[in-house]
Design a protein around this motif. Structure first.
Motif, PDB file in Angstrom:
ATOM      1  N   PRO B 209      -3.404  -6.512   1.730  1.00  0.00           N
ATOM      2  CA  PRO B 209      -4.804  -6.579   2.736  1.00  0.00           C
ATOM      3  C   PRO B 209      -6.053  -5.902   1.368  1.00  0.00           C
ATOM      4  O   PRO B 209      -6.058  -5.076   0.214  1.00  0.00           O
ATOM      5  N   TYR B 211      -9.797  -3.997   2.252  1.00  0.00           N
ATOM      6  CA  TYR B 211      -9.879  -3.268   3.979  1.00  0.00           C
ATOM      7  C   TYR B 211     -11.375  -3.406   3.803  1.00  0.00           C
ATOM      8  O   TYR B 211     -12.442  -3.271   2.486  1.00  0.00           O
ATOM      9  N   TYR B 283      -9.858  -2.435  -2.271  1.00  0.00           N
ATOM     10  CA  TYR B 283      -9.061  -2.835  -2.099  1.00  0.00           C
ATOM     11  C   TYR B 283      -7.902  -1.792  -2.106  1.00  0.00           C
ATOM     12  O   TYR B 283      -6.521  -1.800  -2.528  1.00  0.00           O
ATOM     13  N   VAL B 284      -8.448  -0.631  -2.192  1.00  0.00           N
ATOM     14  CA  VAL B 284      -7.501   0.599  -2.267  1.00  0.00           C
ATOM     15  C   VAL B 284      -7.594   1.538  -1.014  1.00  0.00           C
ATOM     16  O   VAL B 284      -6.391   1.102  -0.769  1.00  0.00           O
ATOM     17  N   TYR B 354      -8.473   2.495  -7.716  1.00  0.00           N
ATOM     18  CA  TYR B 354      -8.424   0.553  -7.810  1.00  0.00           C
ATOM     19  C   TYR B 354      -6.506   0.610  -8.028  1.00  0.00           C
ATOM     20  O   TYR B 354      -6.364   1.436  -7.721  1.00  0.00           O
ATOM     21  N   PRO B 355      -6.247  -0.561  -6.953  1.00  0.00           N
ATOM     22  CA  PRO B 355      -5.416  -0.580  -7.231  1.00  0.00           C
ATOM     23  C   PRO B 355      -4.286  -1.171  -8.365  1.00  0.00           C
ATOM     24  O   PRO B 355      -5.057  -1.696  -9.188  1.00  0.00           O
ATOM     25  N   GLU B 356      -3.894  -0.082  -8.590  1.00  0.00           N
ATOM     26  CA  GLU B 356      -2.826  -1.169 -10.009  1.00  0.00           C
ATOM     27  C   GLU B 356      -2.410  -1.807 -10.015  1.00  0.00           C
ATOM     28  O   GLU B 356      -2.177  -2.066  -8.901  1.00  0.00           O
ATOM     29  N   THR B 359       2.637  -1.670  -9.902  1.00  0.00           N
ATOM     30  CA  THR B 359       2.365  -0.370 -10.025  1.00  0.00           C
ATOM     31  C   THR B 359       2.850  -0.507  -8.375  1.00  0.00           C
ATOM     32  O   THR B 359       3.764   0.950  -7.678  1.00  0.00           O
ATOM     33  N   GLY B 360       1.638  -0.477  -7.242  1.00  0.00           N
ATOM     34  CA  GLY B 360       1.745  -0.247  -6.264  1.00  0.00           C
ATOM     35  C   GLY B 360       0.375   1.142  -5.891  1.00  0.00           C
ATOM     36  O   GLY B 360       0.940   1.486  -4.953  1.00  0.00           O
ATOM     37  N   LYS B 361       0.858   1.607  -7.124  1.00  0.00           N
ATOM     38  CA  LYS B 361      -0.288   3.357  -7.485  1.00  0.00           C
ATOM     39  C   LYS B 361      -1.650   2.696  -7.129  1.00  0.00           C
ATOM     40  O   LYS B 361      -2.689   1.793  -7.350  1.00  0.00           O
ATOM     41  N   THR B 362      -1.996   3.477  -6.563  1.00  0.00           N
ATOM     42  CA  THR B 362      -3.785   3.774  -7.218  1.00  0.00           C
ATOM     43  C   THR B 362      -4.402   4.261  -7.923  1.00  0.00           C
ATOM     44  O   THR B 362      -3.805   5.783  -8.809  1.00  0.00           O
TER      45      THR B 362
END
Lengths: 745, 745
Positions: B209, B211, B283-284, B354-356, B359-362
């Motif tokens: 997504p 945002y 993008y977060v 930022y989205p890594e 990993t799905g992590k921020t």
């Protein structure tokens, strides 16, 4: 001696069991899950927002003869169906239109499969109790158990060793709305929202989200999302190798939106393991769903939640204690009482917030905001029963209706989760509120309520509740040329509502209004065709609509004059003027003959509301009162059973069950907004009604029943029944003991 | 005298205009918007995350000959198209695959219409400048203007009096992904998210997504949501009067999810009015989108944002000052420089999050996290140019690549918004990082970088970056039977990457690795078929693939040996071993004849990367160096123009523009990871490169150019060019002044 012996034996058995069994143990949630009863056996707390119902209405018509997309089907579960595709977490009970039935979980084993047609399973060893459901999923050798608190569905899945999955399917649903968002927050938490709405295929514009947060007792070894996109048909499709195919988004932790999406948690178990899944629900926000989950359940185990909910049910059900009948009779009685405690259900979150109706704002209540008001059904007997057994709830329901008026400018008609679905006809909120007030529950803003009623009773210009009102006011009836469906039914409903307003006006000393609405309330007579002896559809010019067929409209067939019924089923739907109807019919004999004919010729429909008062009308015919007891007893025996098909039809959010509860207790409120009960032969030897001492001075009412034969032999206590077959609501409330004796005709 | 006079006139005009015009004024964002250049004229800040592009590629093929669904189209705007359906707020520039092009706003007047095929309009009086775009929407007499800060798109709509609407369409988009959520927060704010992804029809599982939070300068008089559901085809459809029809949800304030949804703000203006719409992107998360909007733009007016962005652009562009040419040449030069400053773009939010990748992590960065790494293109010249002109950015790009390695375990290949799209071939990250280091920009963890390179260079088992690596290591080439597309191209790319690794190894004193990778880097020779004189596809057995057609693969046709090219276009793609290639071809003469033939026979493709170094190869042929200047000058003149079709083809995220910037400045970095420039005739009389004093001691480099004729007549300053046509990068950096003189052949 044989009779006495049998009787004693029955008593011993009864005594033995009752020492162990509380009212809650007599609930059989399978009752009503067949024969279109539209109840479900899912786990639910009293008036719960969340529930966990087995979902077996999707696909595989070979296994699911009642498949949701192949017909008008309004329930997530059908007893005859065999192919289960999960457990839905918001559900309705006893309604006639599909909605909700979403947030579907499913435990599986082996490789991940997200297509419900492939992952679905038959099941066995089903168990359902108040607040509890379980079954074995044959395909996976998984035991699935469910319980629920008010706003949280709790499941326990017992997996064998090996790879296991818990699916959270947001594409599948009973509602015909689509659209969801899902977000895996962590290996133990998933949050999301799912669109629901367009109940009864009305007001699709108001479709709205239900929010959830799902907590898993064990962290998933792997998790992810699936999404099935629609098949793209443009030129680009040649490059889209994934076109229309389900995608698995392993480890994905951002939001995913779409019509056909879901999330999964996957485990690899060395030995058999249990996983508990707790899903908090809210109609306000994700935050509230999470708070509901945390504050209401938190770290409680499945067993602890179940124990709390079971106790809550028992507390609810033990307001009535019955003795001296078969186990089955106790079961159908307490299950009916249970079914009256599902809707209206709680809409507000733990923190009191709820979505306001129509405003788009979030409201906050200090008490309870109720929703799911199927008022066309429930104004007839349900709210009367609530006023008697659960006065606090009934007052909160009235307050909820008044809050809707504050928010929306109108009282509700058929309200669901703060949307007005505009289902059915009439103006039933006025009836319910007047009836509540006149039964002595006056702790609400009655002037506001009265103002709200007058608005819908008088606004002939822009009135969403009473279409055709101008014709009704001008002519006394709604004409077939009004564009309003079911003009005869509508006229009768408006009469009943006007009668209720008149009664309230009288009580409030508003004499002029009392006169006005009393006059309006009897205009049904203009639809009485003395040549045919029926209430018939008529043009606004005064001409009868032709052709007239008194049978047209049975079995929910569409017809010109009536809503969900025919001329026979509406002929006596004049609860406020039974003597008047008798008169225009030519007197009691003619009235009785016609009423007999309804039953004899098979015109009576136990499964819908217009004629459910019919058996009680014999009490209005001097000398034929015995027929009420006979007919009510016969109808109970015929239509209410301790079996899935044990309801006559759709429970109508508890209205059919309320009819049964009243009828088995031996009395019934025929006329809405007229606080009088009429008696019938009860189904029990003794009924003890424990009154709420915050509202009523009398602690309890005991109704004893003996047949006249028994009485003459052994019991000389005074009998009340035979005096005039009616009792004023207040007298009833203040009675310590009422002895009912059946007399032979 | 005529020449002198003309020359003087040109100077006067130039001087006059330059007094008023800064570099930013020479940007023409329409360049590249035709001829598949794939740029767009939208408003964007340097390396902006957000941009506001006119969107004219949807529907109405009569007005939009290049319609997005009717062909492979990778841009939101095409100059020839005429039917505009809004302004998209996240866009890519110069890429070859469709993605993004979503969050589309559209101002309209009159009754609400949400179908883009109906609400779309032709437009006129288009204007585009750096950071600014405007057009009149003919149908509505609305002037639409756009500007942008880094993470916020800002629009100003000038409405006539009457009813006006601002649509926010979340169904429409350039991406072929679907799925959005939208939520009207208040009459001045809408938030939501929109799915994008599957760039180049790859890795659809990773769709994610974007945002946004949209702020409106005037509160809407009315607002709402629209949703168009898919057409339901089940039995239920008979009751769904709304089936497949767009629903308008007036005043709706809850979340709406679906594939085809949007929100609208409606106004009723008594007089003409302006409304400013500011849309923050992230993008977060929604929270970050809101923070980006608040902190970056807040209450700034449209004009203030534009002024800031214009100044930012000017600061960027004035690192190079050019003099003594036509306005058009300055325009194509500064527009090219502008086009190098769009991608890689900023991915991190204002707060550093930022989205890594994967990993799905921020993640959180102290510097800048860049994204959109089209490395197969950009390793050839783009990053070399960045090292020279914007060393800090180039270092941050390298650090971003290393962060991706930390997160994902692999360096990027074709990274977009933290998804690896796996587009194109080769292992270009190793080349870029080595080149950067060897050009003296060493402020990054080179040991980590080296480790990352070795991983993709050595892992023959599970290697997402280098498919076919085992064959390559074993045989020196990837065979046609490897299953790897374009085995010749792939082999050449691996050679180039290995050469870069070897150079870095040498610089780091890793002699053994230097030897290993140097050996590997020249294995392309195994694909040289001396009988045909081409680098040809071969089976792993050593047998040549038949039939061989050196023309197969032109114009992006699929073929067995090459990726986006044919044997002619790959024959000289050995930038690291030009002398070696020359040798196997039989010497300089044979090499030159073949090179001549590429151009003469029309095999040269200026529009794609494999052969863009070709004109510079003449510098490697003693006595034929003049052909480089001639050919480069000819190619510039032929392919680069101050017009929408003024790029040879896809800009390839600035690679074609970087080619032009270098070529017009008179030098070019032929061999990646070998810090040497080769010269060509510059397009300007004087070029001043202002070096970043944080990285370079020398303040500026001035390149003067005169033709030999002029020089012999007037200027006796020493000329550099003629010595050997090459200069070491460090020598270049340390030159205060370089005088280039064209010599006649």
């Amino acid at each position: 001696m044989k009779n006495v012996y049998l009787s004693l034996l029955a008593f011993l058995i009864f005594g033995f069991i009752s020492a162990q069994q509380a009212p809650v143990d007599y609930v059989n949630p399978f009752i009503g899950t067949s024969n279109y009863g539209a109840t479900n056996p899912g786990a639910i707390a009293p008036r719960g927002m969340a529930s966990v119902s087995p979902f077996n209405v999707a696909g595989r018509i070979d296994l699911n003869p009642l498949e949701k997309d192949s017909q008008w089907l309004s329930n997530p579960y059908v007893y005859e169906n065999k192919f289960l595709t999960g457990f839905s977490h918001v559900n309705m009970s006893g309604v006639g239109c599909p909605d909700l039935g979403v947030i579907i979980t499913m435990p599986t084993t082996g490789e991940l499969e997200t297509d419900h047609l492939k992952y679905g399973s038959t099941y066995s060893e089903e168990t359902a109790k108040a607040g509890y459901y379980s079954a074995n999923l044959d395909k996976y050798k998984v035991r699935a158990e469910a319980t629920a608190s008010t706003r949280v569905g709790v499941s326990r899945y017992s997996f064998p060793a090996g790879k296991s999955n818990i699916l959270l399917n947001l594409g599948l649903g009973l509602t015909n709305e689509q659209g969801a968002m899902v977000h895996v927050v962590s290996p133990t938490e998933i949050e999301g929202m799912r669109t629901v709405g367009s109940f009864c295929y009305n007001n699709a514009e108001a479709a709205y989200p239900v929010y959830f947060v799902a907590n898993f007792s064990k962290p998933a070894d792997e998790f992810g999302i699936w999404k099935t996109p629609y098949n793209y048909e443009g030129e680009e499709a040649q490059w889209m190798t994934y076109n229309g195919k389900t995608r698995i988004k392993e480890g994905f932790t951002r939001e995913v939106m779409g019509d056909s999406i879901g999330a999964y948690m996957t485990y690899d178990f060395n030995e058999p393991q249990e996983v508990e899944v707790k899903i908090g629900i809210s109609y306000v926000s994700l935050e509230n769903a999470r708070e509901n989950l945390d504050k209401e359940v938190g770290d409680l185990s499945f067993e602890e939640v179940y124990e709390q909910t079971k106790e809550a049910w028992n507390k609810k059900l033990k307001v009535v204690e019955v003795e001296g009948v078969s186990e089955d009779d106790k079961t159908i009685f307490y299950t009916a009482l249970y079914h009256t405690q599902i809707h209206p259900n709680i809409l507000n979150d733990f923190n009191g917030e709820y979505p306001e109706i129509a405003t788009g704002k979030t409201g906050k209540t200090e008490g309870t905001r109720y929703t799911t008001f199927s008022l066309w059904d429930t104004y007839r007997n349900y709210h009367q029963l609530m006023s008697l057994l659960y006065p606090q709830e009934q007052l909160e329901m009235v307050k909820s209706m008044l809050a809707m008026y504050d928010e929306n400018g109108w009282l509700p008609k058929w309200e669901l989760n703060s949307t007005e679905t505009f289902t059915m006809v009439g103006d039933p909120a006025a009836v319910v509120i007047s009836d509540t007030y006149l039964r002595g529950l006056t702790d609400f803003d009655v002037e506001k309520a009265y103002k709200a009623m007058l608005k819908s009773a008088l606004d002939t210009v822009s009135n969403p509740l009473r279409p055709g009102l101008k014709q009704y006011v001008d002519n006394g009836y709604v004409g077939v040329d009004s564009g309003v469906p079911g003009p005869v039914s509508t006229t009768l409903e408006y009469n009943i509502a006007d009668y209720a307003i008149a009664q309230l006006a009288k009580s409030l000393g508003k004499e002029k209004d009392y006169k006005t609405f009393s006059d309006r309330a009897f205009s049904y007579k203009k639809l009485y065709n003395s040549e045919t002896g029926f209430l018939q559809p008529k043009y606004s010019s005064g001409k009868w609509y032709q052709p007239f067929d008194p049978l047209a409209g049975a079995n929910f067939e569409k017809n010109v004059g009536y809503i969900e019924g025919n001329a026979w089923q509406y002929l006596f739907m004049v609860p406020h003027d039974i003597k008047g109807l008798m008169k225009i019919m030519g007197g009691a004999e003619s009235f009785e003959n016609k009423l007999d004919k309804v039953f004899e010729a098979g015109h009576y429909d136990m499964a819908n509301e217009p004629d459910i008062l019919y058996p009680y009308l014999y009490n209005y015919i001097e000398g034929s009162e015995y027929k009420t007891s006979a007919k009510v007893t016969e109808l109970i025996k015929k239509y209410y059973k301790n079996s899935p098909a044990g309801l006559p039809g759709n429970d109508d959010t508890g209205t059919m069950s309320a009819w049964l509860v009243y009828s088995m207790m031996g009395f019934y409120p025929v006329t809405p907004a007229e606080p009088i009960y009429t008696f019938t032969k009860p189904a029990f030897e003794q009924i003890k009604i424990n009154l709420n001492d915050q509202y009523y001075d009398n602690e309890s009412i005991i109704i004893n029943y003996r047949s006249s034969e028994e009485t003459s032999n052994s019991d000389k206590s005074p009998a009340f029944l035979l005096k005039d077959f009616f009792i004023n609501h207040n007298d009833f409330l203040n009675s310590k003991k009422i002895n009912l004796i059946t007399v032979d005709n």
